[in-house]
Design a protein around this motif. Structure first.
Motif, PDB file in Angstrom:
ATOM      1  N   ARG A   1       0.839  -1.201   0.000  1.00  0.00           N
ATOM      2  CA  ARG A   1       0.000   0.000   0.000  1.00  0.00           C
ATOM      3  C   ARG A   1       0.876   1.253   0.000  1.00  0.00           C
ATOM      4  N   HIS A   2       1.972   1.215   0.749  1.00  0.00           N
ATOM      5  CA  HIS A   2       2.853   2.382   0.800  1.00  0.00           C
ATOM      6  C   HIS A   2       3.424   2.684  -0.586  1.00  0.00           C
TER       7      HIS A   2
ATOM      8  N   TYR B   1      -7.361   5.279   0.697  1.00  0.00           N
ATOM      9  CA  TYR B   1      -6.134   5.939   1.135  1.00  0.00           C
ATOM     10  C   TYR B   1      -5.982   7.301   0.463  1.00  0.00           C
TER      11      TYR B   1
ATOM     12  N   ALA C   1       1.153   8.625   3.599  1.00  0.00           N
ATOM     13  CA  ALA C   1       2.466   7.979   3.449  1.00  0.00           C
ATOM     14  C   ALA C   1       3.259   7.910   4.754  1.00  0.00           C
TER      15      ALA C   1
ATOM     16  N   THR D   1       1.685   5.013   6.917  1.00  0.00           N
ATOM     17  CA  THR D   1       1.950   3.656   6.441  1.00  0.00           C
ATOM     18  C   THR D   1       3.423   3.294   6.604  1.00  0.00           C
ATOM     19  N   LEU D   2       4.308   4.275   6.408  1.00  0.00           N
ATOM     20  CA  LEU D   2       5.744   4.020   6.599  1.00  0.00           C
ATOM     21  C   LEU D   2       6.036   3.662   8.053  1.00  0.00           C
TER      22      LEU D   2
ATOM     23  N   TRP E   1      11.404  -2.422   2.326  1.00  0.00           N
ATOM     24  CA  TRP E   1      10.875  -1.103   2.680  1.00  0.00           C
ATOM     25  C   TRP E   1      11.606   0.033   1.967  1.00  0.00           C
TER      26      TRP E   1
ATOM     27  N   HIS F   1       9.418   2.507  -0.288  1.00  0.00           N
ATOM     28  CA  HIS F   1       9.441   3.949  -0.055  1.00  0.00           C
ATOM     29  C   HIS F   1       9.872   4.726  -1.301  1.00  0.00           C
TER      30      HIS F   1
END
Length: 492
Positions: free
Chosen positions: A377-378, A397, A402, A405-406, A455, A459
């Motif tokens: 989702r991020h 969302y 952001a 979610t991060l 991640w 990101h």
């Protein structure tokens, strides 16, 4: 034989040219002809996932005739804003005929509002007539068109019901017609103006509809067997294999149902529009029938294996169904459900043998897979922020989510690592099953590297798929997984 076929083709071509000179009006059917789906099934599919009770009550009108059923469904289910798959090669041909002076008319047994919507969308029809009081199909449509166009008309149809119309028509156009119907139509002695084939359902399309490429996620059912060091228990291995097959059938069935529920959204998506159901390569009735068959066979087999496993499989189906019906549109809850669904796969493996449930494994699983779901989702949020896409709206969302979610995703990843470390510390105590448990200390290090990579890519908006599928194709992930497997074997 080929020469005879060529002569027949030349004769038909001559008749077609003569017919074109007469400029007969061309009348086009809608369902399975102009569009590669049936609007009745579209309404039923949408209704079953949005207004199931009203759809059931609408079927009570079937006693008054098919037209009454269509009118009831049209009242409850609005298709005027639904994206329907158009037969593009036929539309191109119709544009060519319109340029040559033919009037193009749309005449269908579908309800009038739907017919008018499709006609307005294409903008080439001089008139658009649908069913109101009578069901415009078969002889009823033939009589209507014969009375409206006494000097002759060309009819574009697909089904055996259209044979009655073709008998009255001056020429025939076949669109998505079954071979047996096409053969009968040719036997009517009318010129065949053109023929258009249905998009074929290849083996590749079929396997994609079943999401065979996602079956790898279900190998989690074997993890309790491996961690329980029960690989010498042949009966347990056989039961787990059979349970794995049942799980594959249920997951494929749920993917089919989810595709039916998301037909409109998928047809508006740049890549999902090519899915078997969205593109019309697989019909809605076939999708329902195949899904139902898979579910029945899977649950009957699961009950035979063990009722407890069948119950776990049933919980997976209920949660997946709830996710497809609406929970996937609730921010963060959608990702938690994905984590739970992965954990249930582990539960299915646990209930197949009588050892106590490893609480550490289930706790680790929820945190770990929740983190991976949030990573996906991020990625979507980051991409939407860069491209200005509105694709997040269907998921609930926003681009400003952001940071949230991060934070949640990374913290959940760290929590899963903490659980794993606590497990390994416990295994380093005496009287446990590992001969060299200290070697397991390398596991959290490998996993932290992999989670950090996931991640980082998420990101940056570079995660092209969900992390589990990504890991199966990513060289770095496979190398780290190989090291983890070696550590596990060395610790035994």
């Amino acid at each position: 034989m080929q020469e005879a076929a060529r002569r027949d083709s030349d004769v038909d071509g001559a008749k077609s040219s003569e017919l074109s000179a007469n400029r007969f009006p061309i009348v086009v059917d809608l369902d399975d002809t102009l569009i590669v789906t049936d609007t009745l099934y579209e309404q039923i599919a949408i209704g079953l996932f949005t207004k199931p009770l009203r759809v059931v009550s609408a079927f009570a009108r079937l006693a008054r005739g098919r037209a009454a059923l269509k009118a009831a469904l049209a009242h409850e289910i609005d298709l005027t804003h639904v994206e329907l798959p158009i037969r593009q090669d036929l539309v191109h041909w119709l544009h060519e005929q319109a340029e040559r002076g033919h009037e193009i008319h749309l005449c269908s047994a579908a309800s009038q509002p739907i017919v008018e919507t499709v006609a307005k969308r294409l903008g080439i029809f001089a008139s658009a007539v649908g069913s109101s009081q009578a069901n415009l199909k078969g002889k009823s449509k033939a009589n209507y068109l014969k009375g409206r166009f006494p000097e002759g008309f060309v009819y574009v149809g697909d089904s055996s019901a259209d044979l009655a119309v073709w008998k009255e028509a001056s020429a025939i156009v076949l669109a998505g017609t079954a071979p047996s119907v096409a053969k009968t139509a040719r036997g009517l002695g009318k010129p065949i103006e053109a023929e258009f084939q249905n998009p074929s359902l290849s083996v590749k399309n079929f396997l994609k509809a079943l999401r065979v490429h996602h079956w790898s996620k279900n190998v989690l059912i074997f993890l309790p067997l491996i961690l329980g060091h029960a690989w010498n228990d042949i009966p347990l291995i056989i039961h787990t294999m059979l349970a794995f097959i049942c799980l594959l059938m249920v997951t494929s069935a749920t993917y089919l149902l989810n595709d039916i529920a998301d037909l409109d959204a998928d047809r508006r998506h740049w890549s999902k529009r090519n899915r078997a159901l969205a593109s019309g390569r697989m019909s809605i009735p076939f999708g329902f029938a195949l899904s139902g068959t898979l579910l029945v066979v899977a649950f009957l087999s699961a009950i035979i294996i063990t009722p407890v496993f069948a119950a776990a499989l049933g919980s997976y189906l209920v949660i997946t169904g709830s996710y497809s019906l609406g929970l996937k549109r609730i921010p963060l809850l959608d990702t938690l459900i994905i984590g739970v669904l992965f954990t249930i796969r582990l539960v299915m493996g646990i209930v197949l043998f009588s050892q106590p449930s490893p609480a550490w494994l289930l706790t680790f699983s929820v945190f770990f897979f929740f983190s991976l779901a949030v990573a996906k989702r991020h990625t979507e949020i980051v991409r939407a922020a860069v491209t200005g896409s509105h694709s997040l709206a269907s998921r609930g969302y926003r681009v400003e989510d952001a940071p949230l979610t991060l934070t949640l995703g990374v913290s959940s990843a760290i929590a899963s690592l903490v659980v794993l470390v606590l497990f390994i510390i416990g295994e380093m105590l005496p009287a446990h099953v590992y001969n060299h448990p200290q070697i397991l200390a390398g596991m959290p290090l490998i996993l932290s590297i992999w989670l950090g990579r996931i991640w980082l890519l998420a990101h940056r908006g570079d995660m092209n798929d969900d992390p589990v599928s990504f890991a199966l194709r990513d060289r770095t992930s496979l190398i780290l997984g190989g090291f983890a497997a070696l550590l596990f074997l060395a610790a035994l």
